[in-house]
Motif scaffolding. Structure first.
Motif, short mmCIF file in Angstrom:
data_model
loop_
_atom_site.label_atom_id
_atom_site.label_comp_id
_atom_site.label_asym_id
_atom_site.label_seq_id
_atom_site.Cartn_x
_atom_site.Cartn_y
_atom_site.Cartn_z
N VAL A 66 -14.47 -27.11 9.26
CA VAL A 66 -14.46 -26.79 10.69
C VAL A 66 -14.31 -25.29 10.91
O VAL A 66 -15.05 -24.68 11.68
CB VAL A 66 -13.33 -27.55 11.41
CG1 VAL A 66 -13.31 -27.18 12.88
CG2 VAL A 66 -13.50 -29.04 11.25
N GLY A 67 -13.36 -24.69 10.19
CA GLY A 67 -13.13 -23.26 10.34
C GLY A 67 -14.38 -22.46 10.00
O GLY A 67 -14.77 -21.54 10.71
N ALA A 68 -15.04 -22.86 8.89
CA ALA A 68 -16.22 -22.11 8.47
C ALA A 68 -17.36 -22.28 9.45
O ALA A 68 -18.06 -21.32 9.78
CB ALA A 68 -16.66 -22.58 7.08
N SER A 69 -17.55 -23.50 9.96
CA SER A 69 -18.68 -23.66 10.88
C SER A 69 -18.39 -22.95 12.20
O SER A 69 -19.30 -22.44 12.85
CB SER A 69 -19.03 -25.14 11.12
OG SER A 69 -17.99 -25.97 10.82
N ARG A 70 -17.10 -22.89 12.57
CA ARG A 70 -16.79 -22.17 13.80
C ARG A 70 -17.09 -20.68 13.63
O ARG A 70 -17.64 -20.04 14.51
CB ARG A 70 -15.33 -22.36 14.18
CG ARG A 70 -15.04 -21.79 15.55
CD ARG A 70 -13.67 -22.16 16.01
NE ARG A 70 -12.67 -21.70 15.03
CZ ARG A 70 -11.42 -22.09 15.07
NH1 ARG A 70 -11.00 -22.93 15.99
NH2 ARG A 70 -10.57 -21.63 14.18
N ARG A 71 -16.70 -20.16 12.45
CA ARG A 71 -16.96 -18.75 12.19
C ARG A 71 -18.46 -18.48 12.22
O ARG A 71 -18.93 -17.49 12.77
CB ARG A 71 -16.37 -18.37 10.83
CG ARG A 71 -16.32 -16.89 10.64
CD ARG A 71 -15.13 -16.48 9.82
NE ARG A 71 -13.90 -16.53 10.59
CZ ARG A 71 -12.91 -15.66 10.42
NH1 ARG A 71 -13.01 -14.71 9.54
NH2 ARG A 71 -11.81 -15.76 11.12
N LEU A 72 -19.21 -19.41 11.63
CA LEU A 72 -20.66 -19.27 11.63
C LEU A 72 -21.16 -19.29 13.08
O LEU A 72 -22.00 -18.47 13.48
CB LEU A 72 -21.29 -20.41 10.83
CG LEU A 72 -22.80 -20.31 10.62
CD1 LEU A 72 -23.11 -19.19 9.64
CD2 LEU A 72 -23.34 -21.64 10.09
N GLY A 73 -20.62 -20.23 13.86
CA GLY A 73 -21.02 -20.34 15.26
C GLY A 73 -20.72 -19.06 16.02
O GLY A 73 -21.53 -18.59 16.83
N GLU A 74 -19.55 -18.47 15.73
CA GLU A 74 -19.19 -17.22 16.40
C GLU A 74 -20.18 -16.12 16.07
O GLU A 74 -20.60 -15.36 16.92
CB GLU A 74 -17.80 -16.76 15.94
CG GLU A 74 -16.68 -17.46 16.65
CD GLU A 74 -15.35 -17.14 16.00
OE1 GLU A 74 -14.43 -17.92 16.21
OE2 GLU A 74 -15.25 -16.13 15.27
N ARG A 75 -20.54 -16.08 14.77
CA ARG A 75 -21.44 -15.04 14.34
C ARG A 75 -22.80 -15.20 15.02
O ARG A 75 -23.44 -14.24 15.40
CB ARG A 75 -21.59 -15.10 12.81
CG ARG A 75 -22.17 -13.83 12.25
CD ARG A 75 -21.95 -13.74 10.76
NE ARG A 75 -20.53 -13.63 10.40
CZ ARG A 75 -20.10 -13.79 9.16
NH1 ARG A 75 -20.92 -14.07 8.20
NH2 ARG A 75 -18.81 -13.66 8.90
#
Lengths: 620, 233
Positions: free
Chosen positions: A600-609
């Motif tokens: 979840v954390g990684a996909s959120r970071r990806l989403g933010e980027r």
């Protein structure tokens, strides 16, 4: 008198292996702060490698060389694991590394299966030490006497290394403040690798040296794991003399236990551990753990927020799809999704105390199992209708959590985790050994839901209702004042207390609540399968839940659910292959290295980027 | 000796140092002044690479150290004395010194346990005591002595006078002057202007992570408005 003395000697001899393996674990934890679940695997490798070497190296010299070489070989394997798997994740949130070591367990299990095959091997007897001697008329194996003599010698060498040499001083300094050691010009990365080498070597030696007594098999990694954790905790994390005293204590008590109260064998060491920790919370020779004193507090938590509109729409859409599954999906799909939801609920309940409460529990399966067993026992012994049993199951699990929580709440950090593990094992061994009441190993069967729910589709909807309902309830509670207080207690206990929050009580309540929800998932489980076995209470079950929430992301609300669903799904797919453990282990290790914040954390970071998701500070 | 070039350092999302640049010549003692939160400790850590500047470079002698690990920086001869002291409380004084020990360097003064005990007699008396039994002043001396065991060319002293008794502060000033005499370069961060003036040749004032002043103390005295703006509490 002779018999008692002989038993004492047996206990001391058994303590040799336990001490070797546990001291390695203790060293690794003391310096790197990594709870190395793979330590049992190092021990198993030591046994197998030692066995293979003994086949080619003859005689007394060959035997002892094999033991030493096996230790060194495992040490090298430990170095490989440290460099490839752990180095990339040292900076990850605390305890995250244990997930990586769990992946290592799975990989090593299948590699051992590939190399040595599925059959147990019988260890060769030690040349020159094959017979027995009579002491006070009782037969004592010569090899036992050799082990008794070797152990204090090893303890002395280790003690000397740690307290008198420069390496030992650096290691102790790094235990306290590794960053400062680095700033003084010491390459601490190699210090860690060195400690890992030493710890793994000790585990390998332990595995090889017990060959004449125990042989080697593919279950020995998990079989010793609980025992060495108990030894390390009783002795005090990081204390070598403590590990020795505790290993002797446990082994001797075990020998007497087997003779005089055979029903107690499985429970005994956990009872000892619970008693020790209740009297001396940091073990016999341990010292208090202060959170963050090792310079690895990590980034501050991101505040979590109620779901935004988009989140609600996505979840709503997902629910609609799930509700439609019986119309287009197969029977199998419904069963699979039922399993996934049950596991996700269980994982979410652990996530509630771990992610939001900051309490790491290694024994959460106790409550899942309690829920399942309360329901099953009511149906079996009281003939109670399913509805009543289903209702009482979470209450029973919650009650267990209230009691266990009260006992554990005085400890923090890893000691808290170990005490929860001890109580979980206690419940497990109780269920396992009290056969007349719980069915023991044979479990309880014929626990089917009421007539109106009997059938895959009705039960699917039932699970959907209670499973998703439970998950939403956990989520909702996170956003109540109680949830705020819980998070405040996690982030800064002192400040929370200063604002008038009774942090211990809040955490206790959260523990009980999470236990009750785990019990709910257990009840859903037992009626979906129609049976329950002690495996549902096992360590492995607790670890499963722990793994998935770290994989999903501890610091995110959805972490437990997403991780639980992903693992269950991956397992369903991977178990079709013969060496699925290898694949799953590698998958876990890759996720850990590539996405240290979890899925979840990684996909959120990806989403933010990519600009899809708000970054938590109002920016896009 | 040290050249800091346009560095920008962050803690998470917080921007702490803003295009900070300064030079320190060999043999100089420079005091970095500024209020709490001005960025003094972060500057020290950014030189030591305990905090990695996002942009900009740091040079030590001819080496670019801004891509190195802290232990490599230390090996080049940069000694770091942290503000929180961070002595190893479970280790004895002798063991603490042992952690800091590095091989001698031809261009820097060479220290040994015996020489350091002459410089800090209190430590000698308590050499077999554990770090946690020391007073604040003794801990501060131990931190400096521990770093000197690495035979550094240059010392980064983060708030050496903080939290110790006035008598000891004076002793500390003497020690720093003694180190200067031995040829060491020193960058110290301070809030105590009086103490800084006693030991340093030059003052750098930072505020909000930016450099506001970089000149001699005489110049600083001549500009009371700067003193007023950045140093008064």
């Amino acid at each position: 008198m002779g018999l008692i003395f002989a038993q004492l000697l047996t206990g001391l001899a058994n303590a040799a292996t336990l001490f070797l393996v546990a001291s390695g674990l203790s060293l690794i934890f003391g310096v790197t702060r990594i709870v190395n679940f793979a330590h049992g695997s190092f021990y198993m490798l030591g046994a197998f490698i030692g066995y293979s070497l003994m086949q080619v190296l003859p005689g007394m010299f060959g035997f002892w060389s094999s033991v030493l070489l096996a230790g060194l070989a495992v040490g090298v394997i430990g170095v490989i694991v440290e460099i490839l798997v752990l180095r990339p994740v040292y900076k990850a949130p605390e305890l995250f590394q244990l997930v990586a070591t769990f992946g290592v367990i799975l990989v090593i299990q299948d590699l051992a299966l590939l190399t040595w095959g599925p059959d147990d091997v019988l260890g060769p007897r030690a040349p020159g030490l094959k017979g027995i001697v009579r002491i006070m008329g009782e037969p004592v194996p010569k090899y036992d006497l050799a082990l008794i003599a070797i152990t204090p010698f090893v303890l002395f060498i280790l003690w000397y290394l740690i307290s008198k040499t420069r390496i030992g001083i650096l290691v102790r300094a790094a235990t306290q403040d590794r960053e400062m050691v680095g700033a003084l010009g010491v390459n601490q990365a190699w210090l860690f690798t060195g400690v890992f080498f030493l710890g793994a070597t000790l585990a390998g030696l332990g595995g090889a040296i017990q060959l004449p007594k125990g042989g080697a098999d593919l279950l020995m990694d998990f079989n010793i794991l609980a025992a060495i954790f108990v030894v390390v905790v009783i002795g005090g994390m990081g204390s070598l003399p403590g590990a020795y005293v505790a290993a002797v204590l446990i082994s001797v008590l075990n020998v007497f236990g087997v003779t005089y109260i055979p029903q107690s064998t499985l429970v005994l060491m956990f009872v000892v551990m619970a008693v020790v920790l209740l009297i001396k919370p940091y073990g016999l020779f341990g010292r208090e753990e202060v959170a963050g004193e090792h310079g690895q507090v990590g980034e501050p938590e991101r505040p979590i927020k109620p779901a935004g509109t988009r989140g609600r729409i996505i979840v709503g859409g997902l629910l609609v799809i799930l509700a439609m599954v019986p119309f287009f999906g197969s029977n199998f799909a419904q069963v699979l999704i039922t399993d996934i939801i049950i596991f996700a609920l269980f994982a979410a309940s652990l996530h509630f105390i771990l992610g939001l409460g900051g309490l790491v529990s290694f024994g959460h399966a106790a409550f899942f199992g309690s829920g399942a067993y309360v329901a099953a026992l009511l149906v079996t012994h009281a003939n109670s209708p399913m509805e009543i049993a289903f209702l009482l199951a979470p209450l029973g699990a919650g009650g267990a959590a209230i009691i266990i929580g009260w006992l554990c709440m005085r400890l923090t950090g890893v000691y808290f985790a170990m005490l929860t593990l001890a109580f979980a094992q206690l419940i497990w061994s109780l269920v396992y050994q009290w056969g007349e009441f719980t069915g023991g190993d044979d479990g309880l069967v014929d626990i089917w839901p009421a007539a109106w729910l009997n059938g895959t589709t009705p039960y699917y909807y039932f699970t959907l209702l209670f499973g998703i309902g439970g998950i939403l309830l956990l989520r909702h509670v996170a956003h109540t004042p109680f949830g705020y207080a819980l998070r405040a207690s996690r982030d800064s206990m002192r400040q929370a207390e200063a604002t008038g929050i009774n942090t211990k009580r809040i955490q206790w309540a959260a523990f009980a609540f999470a236990g009750a929800v785990a019990g709910l998932s257990g009840a859903l489980f037992v009626f979906s399968k129609g049976s329950v076995f002690p495996t549902e209470l096992e360590l492995a079950k607790s670890f499963d839940a722990l793994i998935v929430i770290f994989l999903g992301g501890v610091k995110t609300l959805a972490g437990g659910v997403v991780g639980g669903a992903s693992l269950e799904f991956a397992k369903d797919f991977l178990t079709r292959f013969e060496y699925w453990r290898l694949l799953l282990g590698l998958l876990i290790i890759f996720v850990v290295i590539l996405a240290p914040e979890g899925i979840v954390g990684a996909s959120r970071r990806l989403g933010e980027r990519l600009g899809f998701v708000d970054d938590g500070e109002g920016r896009r | 000796m040290i050249k800091v070039n346009n560095i920008n350092s962050f803690y998470g999302k917080a921007h702490i140092l803003n295009n900070l640049s300064f030079d320190i010549a060999g043999g100089e003692v420079v005091a970095m002044l500024g209020r709490n939160g001005a960025g003094k400790t972060t500057t020290m850590k950014s030189i030591m690479q305990l905090v990695r500047p996002k942009t900009g470079t740091v040079f030590f002698k001819e080496h670019e150290i801004s891509r190195m690990a802290p232990h490599q920086v230390a090996k080049l001869g940069l000694g770091y004395v942290p503000e929180e002291r961070r002595i190893f409380t479970d280790l004895t004084i002798l063991e603490n010194l042992e952690v800091g020990r590095q091989p001698p360097r031809k261009d820097a003064p060479e220290w040994s346990v015996d020489i350091l005990f002459e410089l800090f007699p209190n430590l000698h008396e308590r050499r077999n005591n554990r770090g946690k039994t020391l007073s604040g002043g003794e801990q501060q001396m131990l931190t400096i002595a521990r770093t000197l065991m690495g035979n550094p060319l240059c010392l980064l002293l983060d708030e050496p006078s903080e939290g110790i008794a006035p008598v000891i502060v004076e002793q500390m000033a003497k020690t720093i002057l003694e180190l200067k005499k031995q040829g060491l370069t020193v960058l110290l961060s301070e809030q105590n202007l009086h103490f800084a003036r006693m030991v340093a040749d030059r003052a750098i004032i930072i505020e909000g992570g930016e450099k506001r002043f970089d000149d001699t103390f005489a110049q600083l005295e001549a500009q009371p408005d700067i003193k007023e703006a950045y140093l008064s509490v």
